[in-house]
Enzyme design. Sequence first.
Site, PDB file in Angstrom:
ATOM      1  NE  ARG A  63      45.991  46.462  29.869  1.00  0.00           N
ATOM      2  CZ  ARG A  63      47.000  46.338  29.000  1.00  0.00           C
ATOM      3  NH1 ARG A  63      47.643  45.190  28.887  1.00  0.00           N
ATOM      4  NH2 ARG A  63      47.363  47.343  28.262  1.00  0.00           N
ATOM      5  CG  ASP A  65      44.828  40.009  33.917  1.00  0.00           C
ATOM      6  OD1 ASP A  65      45.237  40.724  32.983  1.00  0.00           O
ATOM      7  OD2 ASP A  65      45.423  39.897  35.007  1.00  0.00           O
ATOM      8  CE1 TYR A 123      40.424  44.801  40.055  1.00  0.00           C
ATOM      9  CE2 TYR A 123      41.632  46.542  41.188  1.00  0.00           C
ATOM     10  CZ  TYR A 123      41.250  45.908  40.014  1.00  0.00           C
ATOM     11  OH  TYR A 123      41.691  46.388  38.808  1.00  0.00           O
ATOM     12  NE  ARG A 211      44.696  36.485  38.836  1.00  0.00           N
ATOM     13  CZ  ARG A 211      44.924  36.174  37.557  1.00  0.00           C
ATOM     14  NH1 ARG A 211      44.722  37.101  36.616  1.00  0.00           N
ATOM     15  NH2 ARG A 211      45.352  34.988  37.231  1.00  0.00           N
TER      16      ARG A 211
END
Lengths: 264, 264
Positions: A63, A65, A123, A211
């Site tokens: 997933r 966010d 990422y 993050r």
Amino acid sequence: MKREHKAEMKARARNIVLKVAYDGTAYHGFQRQTPPVVAVQNILEEKLQVVFGDSIELAASGRTDAGVHAYGQVVNFFTDGRIPTDRIVRAVNSLLPSDIVVRAAGEADRDFSARHSAKSKTYIYRIQRGEVPDPMTARYAWYIRRPLDVAAMREALGCILGTHDFSAFRASGGAPMSPVRTMYEAAVEEAAGNQLVCRIHGNGFLYHMVRNIIGTVANVGLGIITPQRFQEILDGCDRTKAAATAPACGLFLEEVDYGERFHF
Amino acid sequence: MKREHKAEMKARARNIVLKVAYDGTAYHGFQRQTPPVVAVQNILEEKLQVVFGDSIELAASGRTDAGVHAYGQVVNFFTDGRIPTDRIVRAVNSLLPSDIVVRAAGEADRDFSARHSAKSKTYIYRIQRGEVPDPMTARYAWYIRRPLDVAAMREALGCILGTHDFSAFRASGGAPMSPVRTMYEAAVEEAAGNQLVCRIHGNGFLYHMVRNIIGTVANVGLGIITPQRFQEILDGCDRTKAAATAPACGLFLEEVDYGERFHF
């Protein structure tokens, strides 16, 4: 998904794999939500059903966010639909809104899973610098006005290379799985338009891990903590010592790698 | 604005000049609209009134259409507000939404007008190429899937350099003013992310002129017409011969130049 239902899905003729890009700003994350809440998956499944003619339940590499973007999210689903593989991209894109795009489509063997077959993910995290914010990057980068010490950020981020227990950067809401992951790349590059681009490539990521790492690396850049302190926080495995989670808007799921198992 | 009202505004102590950037996607153009329709000017005036403490009526270098963006729109207004000039940018930005940003502020002599003192303007038009669209540039570029002949586009766009009657590229809705304008720069550059960036610098622009030129230049890139045909269309001064107006999303008001008269 119940076991019998899963078996029924797998009895279908084809296992279709898609590479999907999306601007996550308007969506409550990737994973399907109950309307009126809308996730990327809701829109994608709705349009795929039109193109393939049967009910679609897709599985993603993972997933993302709310507000997080993707250039290379990968999903797969089972279908009896007969559209030729080389026509899928244009057929689906003609139905999708402009903030979701299918970049590539392929067909995999029945045992391929976008989630379980993933070997690694990359990422990207974008930071926008400058005296004033840029309205054209506000959706796609974290704006930081104060000057950043890029060399110190690079030194700190380099600490995550290799295999570590990443509990210090794991959100409390995460599932109880092993916190050990291996990072193959962790770079900070200066990019066009006064941006900093952080690139992290690893064999897996905990909930909010990127993050949380970036939030703490930003504190190094701002001179609030030293790169040595970043190393101590990582080694300490204590979430309460790391900085606040960096905003979702700067994060992009860039690529999911399946090794020899599958590529577009 | 009535003449007495204008005189009353000019009786105020200061003539403030702002350089403004905005993402025009959410707005019905720059020029003030009657609510519930919202233009950039509505938002900007509302926030400036909070900061300056008197009613603000600003004048811009020119309007921009719905969906058109700006990095360097320039506006001015008269005020008795006392906030120091070097604090204006941060005060206003703290109130503005993330898609409108004041980039610089200054104070000009009373006769300076963002509209009438402008010597020249530069517009940028972005075209996104590629097999599939990019959701992250969908708001900021015109997506063209078919291959473009960049050399031919460059040759065509070069035809507008110098002084011409631009009636061929003037929208029918434009005010009845002289259609003669002088272009100082007209370039097509290949940019990062598989984009084409067209840059046009001239002493003034007719309504929809840049988007009409780009629509026709794109037809040259697609091989629908030749650069020679573009020249004929320009020379013919007949709007019905040019191509459809290019989408608003690719257009940016990059800079307004006031020569010695004012600069930030």
